[in-house]
Design a protein around this motif. Sequence first.
Motif, PDB file in Angstrom:
ATOM      1  N   THR A  62      49.489  38.831  39.169  1.00 12.08           N
ATOM      2  CA  THR A  62      48.373  37.948  39.470  1.00 12.08           C
ATOM      3  C   THR A  62      47.609  37.589  38.206  1.00 12.08           C
ATOM      4  OG1 THR A  62      48.175  39.000  41.658  1.00 12.08           O
ATOM      5  CG2 THR A  62      46.329  37.653  40.921  1.00 12.08           C
ATOM      6  N   ASP A  63      47.333  38.575  37.367  1.00 10.47           N
ATOM      7  CA  ASP A  63      46.610  38.317  36.110  1.00 10.47           C
ATOM      8  C   ASP A  63      47.403  37.387  35.197  1.00 10.47           C
ATOM      9  OD1 ASP A  63      44.408  39.821  36.788  1.00 10.47           O
ATOM     10  OD2 ASP A  63      45.075  41.613  35.741  1.00 10.47           O
ATOM     11  N   LEU A  66      46.915  33.913  36.238  1.00  2.00           N
ATOM     12  CA  LEU A  66      45.563  33.449  35.930  1.00  2.00           C
ATOM     13  C   LEU A  66      45.389  33.133  34.448  1.00  2.00           C
ATOM     14  CD1 LEU A  66      43.417  35.963  38.029  1.00  2.00           C
ATOM     15  CD2 LEU A  66      43.917  33.582  38.587  1.00  2.00           C
ATOM     16  N   SER A  78      48.270  29.892  40.813  1.00  2.00           N
ATOM     17  CA  SER A  78      47.498  30.905  41.527  1.00  2.00           C
ATOM     18  C   SER A  78      47.435  30.586  43.018  1.00  2.00           C
ATOM     19  CB  SER A  78      46.090  31.005  40.944  1.00  2.00           C
ATOM     20  OG  SER A  78      45.321  31.958  41.645  1.00  2.00           O
ATOM     21  N   THR A 123      40.088  35.455  42.797  1.00  2.00           N
ATOM     22  CA  THR A 123      40.680  34.964  41.556  1.00  2.00           C
ATOM     23  C   THR A 123      40.002  33.706  41.032  1.00  2.00           C
ATOM     24  OG1 THR A 123      42.378  33.814  42.857  1.00  2.00           O
ATOM     25  CG2 THR A 123      42.934  35.995  41.984  1.00  2.00           C
ATOM     26  N   TYR A 145      34.735  39.535  40.950  1.00  2.00           N
ATOM     27  CA  TYR A 145      36.088  39.606  40.398  1.00  2.00           C
ATOM     28  C   TYR A 145      36.486  41.007  39.941  1.00  2.00           C
ATOM     29  CZ  TYR A 145      40.199  38.682  37.568  1.00  2.00           C
ATOM     30  OH  TYR A 145      41.467  38.718  37.045  1.00  2.00           O
TER      31      TYR A 145
END
Length: 303
Positions: A62-63, A66, A78, A123, A145
Amino acid sequence: MGRWERALDAAGVREAGLRADYGRQREQVARYKREVALAADLLLPARTVPHVIAAAAFMHRTDTLLDSGPLAERRAASARWQRLVTDSLAAGRTDDPELRPLLNSVAAHPVLRDRVLDFLAATGADLDFTGFATEEDHQAYIDGYSLPGFMVVAALLGPDGDQGDYRAACRTFIDGSQRLDFVNDLAEDLAEGRLTIPEQTLREHGVTRADLEQARDLPAVRALLAALLDRADRSLAEGRAVIDRVPPAHRPMVRCIVGVEELTSAAARADLGALLRRSAGPAKPAALRLLAREYLRARRLRG
């Protein structure tokens, strides 16, 4: 049979394809966060290790989405990832080898499901980040977050049942951890066009963004960095309460997490001017002593 294979057995991961999926994610986590994979392997009960690996791999994926590419591309990627994960969780199945471990871990630890959804919903706070005007903006970022992200893995280490008090302790800890990251990663963030210190705080210390971008090692800049680390250290000290809110079997791992942050802060404080050019890391001998001490504690807990 190796330690990892025993961990998969203890976690009830029997199917060969799923074991291979977990194994690939373990390799991924070891590549980008070797210390996390090592600490989990040494300090956690075997049955917990694969699930922590799956949660950490999900966070990394996920990071990466992003952080990679122009904003429009990151936003689209995303959104696709969020739909895929949400739909897979709703269906309770997926053919995606990167999500199969996560869904299996959610089935084993239902608390993880809501924490994953919370983080996916959060996110946008990172995608939309343009800096902080005030301390209140910083606090909103922590709630919006940083804490949802931290809880993806932390939920697996917390108590069964109600995690309200535990979550509150995690909130205090992650406030300190995020403050430390912002100071420690200052040079890298500025190089990417991100200023993570509130404008209000800069004005209070008589420091400008240009001072930081141009790495001006001024007394006012050092005073600013020291004050930021002081505040981070206070939150980290209060956040140590999180250790007593997890089951005894998970305390060596949580003490190690807290201890690494404390060692990182000490390293950052040892040369404030250097933070304008690079990040600081914990001294390796101290980090190894911490890991060894917690490993012995973990072994005693296991009998």
